[in-house]
Design an enzyme around this catalytic site. Structure first.
Site, PDB file in Angstrom:
ATOM      1  N   ARG A  77       0.878  -1.127  -0.098  1.00  0.00           N
ATOM      2  CA  ARG A  77       0.044  -0.054  -0.073  1.00  0.00           C
ATOM      3  C   ARG A  77       0.892   1.251  -0.180  1.00  0.00           C
ATOM      4  O   ARG A  77       1.566   1.465   0.938  1.00  0.00           O
ATOM      5  CB  ARG A  77      -0.994   0.135   1.311  1.00  0.00           C
TER       6      ARG A  77
ATOM      7  N   HIS B 126      -7.274   0.319  -6.426  1.00  0.00           N
ATOM      8  CA  HIS B 126      -7.451  -0.380  -5.183  1.00  0.00           C
ATOM      9  C   HIS B 126      -8.115  -1.636  -5.494  1.00  0.00           C
ATOM     10  O   HIS B 126      -9.404  -1.901  -5.100  1.00  0.00           O
ATOM     11  CB  HIS B 126      -8.526   0.482  -4.277  1.00  0.00           C
TER      12      HIS B 126
ATOM     13  N   GLN C 105      -9.954  -4.260  -3.193  1.00  0.00           N
ATOM     14  CA  GLN C 105     -11.310  -3.442  -2.542  1.00  0.00           C
ATOM     15  C   GLN C 105     -12.626  -4.165  -3.582  1.00  0.00           C
ATOM     16  O   GLN C 105     -13.706  -4.261  -3.403  1.00  0.00           O
ATOM     17  CB  GLN C 105     -11.319  -2.019  -2.373  1.00  0.00           C
TER      18      GLN C 105
ATOM     19  N   ASP D  16     -17.096   7.233  -1.821  1.00  0.00           N
ATOM     20  CA  ASP D  16     -15.938   7.084  -1.137  1.00  0.00           C
ATOM     21  C   ASP D  16     -15.836   8.440  -0.566  1.00  0.00           C
ATOM     22  O   ASP D  16     -16.520   9.394  -0.884  1.00  0.00           O
ATOM     23  CB  ASP D  16     -14.704   6.493  -1.865  1.00  0.00           C
TER      24      ASP D  16
ATOM     25  N   CYS E 185     -16.286   1.277   0.742  1.00  0.00           N
ATOM     26  CA  CYS E 185     -15.117   0.630   0.987  1.00  0.00           C
ATOM     27  C   CYS E 185     -14.581   0.966   2.446  1.00  0.00           C
ATOM     28  O   CYS E 185     -13.975   0.174   3.010  1.00  0.00           O
ATOM     29  CB  CYS E 185     -14.002   1.025   0.129  1.00  0.00           C
TER      30      CYS E 185
ATOM     31  N   ARG F 178     -13.663  -8.704   1.895  1.00  0.00           N
ATOM     32  CA  ARG F 178     -12.249  -8.522   1.413  1.00  0.00           C
ATOM     33  C   ARG F 178     -11.478  -9.755   1.936  1.00  0.00           C
ATOM     34  O   ARG F 178     -10.425 -10.167   1.238  1.00  0.00           O
ATOM     35  CB  ARG F 178     -11.489  -7.310   2.527  1.00  0.00           C
TER      36      ARG F 178
END
Ligand code: CP
Ligand code: NVA
Length: 301
Positions: A102, A129, A132, A219, A260, A288
């Protein structure tokens, strides 16, 4: 598929086979059936940004697969003191069986994959991402029974989540509409690809985007690394780019909501909408774990 650096690394078949395996692993876990498919393998997890879900789901996932996960905080590594990514890649490839990273720049993840010799998984960059999105698609398919032919509407910033959702949704046969303020559009190349490969619309009008939507995704207005822009972003998004009861009422009656997380209630989503769709949102968070376990098996077994 050797790595997962961005959603476009996956074909539709790759995505569906990860989701099928994820469903199976989820079922086995619920029924106490062990699946040590990565026995003896080690995953390194490099974090240059904060995380709750990604960190915990990858570590627990590796444990449940019979392997081991190693937390590598970017600031504590020599990477944080300027050791080049390409050297880090070649060193870690000699110890580990896979790396989840990340970080900020997509180029760093690409470089890790170029110089390393083990599978690299993007655990979030400013550009993408993908992990996700696998969980989101898994959750939507669980609830709706299919992906093909559904409409996804994204409300908010055209950043990492939007970029990856566009590619994942279009590949799976979904229609995609995004409503975002001017200046906050997704990546131009991704939008061009989406227009050429599916039904994609971009608008500044939230109500236009959510019309006939089966799933609304949102988001935060300011992502990790954008803290200094938070005020400016608030001015651009506030009062318009929010998933609230009125917006939800303009979608299909059985429209799902995905986020998310972490969520900023009262900003991109209201408390009411969040809590009335909490089951779907927390299932998404749980997924996830299952989706990433499946992904790691595909890449590392
Ligand atoms: N959604 C997500 O990636 O959460 P974390 O930042 O907690 O990992
Ligand atoms: N867009 C958000 C997603 C967090 C999981 C961020 O990058 O901070």
């Amino acid at each position: 598929m050797k790595h997962l650096l961005k959603m476009s690394d996956m074909t539709k078949d790759d995505i569906l086979s990860v989701l099928d395996l994820a469903d199976k692993l989820k079922y086995e876990r619920k029924n106490g059936i062990a699946h040590p498919l990565l026995k003896g393998k080690t995953l390194g997890m490099i974090f240059q940004k904060s995380s709750t879900r990604t960190r915990v789901s990858f570590e627990v996932g590796m444990y449940e697969l019979g392997g081991h996960a190693l937390m590598l905080s970017g600031s504590e590594m020599q990477l944080g003191r300027g050791e080049p990514i390409k050297d880090t890649a070649r060193v870690l490839s000699r110890y580990l069986d896979g790396i989840m990273i990340r970080t900020f720049r997509q180029e760093d993840v690409e470089e890790l994959a170029e110089y390393g010799s083990i599978p690299i998984i993007n655990g979030l960059t400013d550009y993408a991402h993908p992990c996700q999105v696998l969980a989101d698609l898994m959750t939507i398919r669980e609830v709706k029974g299919k992906l093909d032919g559904l409409k996804m509407a994204f409300i908010g910033d055209g950043f990492n989540m939007a970029n990856s959702l566009i590619v994942g949704a279009i590949k799976c046969g979904m229609e995609f509409a995004i409503a975002c303020p001017k200046g906050y559009e997704p990546d131009a190349e991704i939008m061009k690809w989406a227009k050429e490969n599916g039904t994609f619309t971009i608008t500044t009008d939230v109500f236009e985007a959510v019309k006939d939507a089966d799933v609304i995704v949102t988001d935060v207005w300011a992502s990790m690394g954008q803290e200094e822009e938070a005020m400016k972003r608030r001015e651009a998004f506030e009062g318009v780019y929010q998933v609230n009861e009125k917006v939800l009422a303009a979608a299909k009656p059985d429209c799902m909501v995905q986020h998310c997380l972490p969520a900023h209630r009262g900003e991109e989503i209201t408390e009411d909408v969040f809590e009335s769709h909490a089951d779907e949102i927390f299932e998404e968070a749980e997924n996830r774990l299952h989706a990433q376990k499946a992904l790691m098996v595909k890449l590392m077994a």
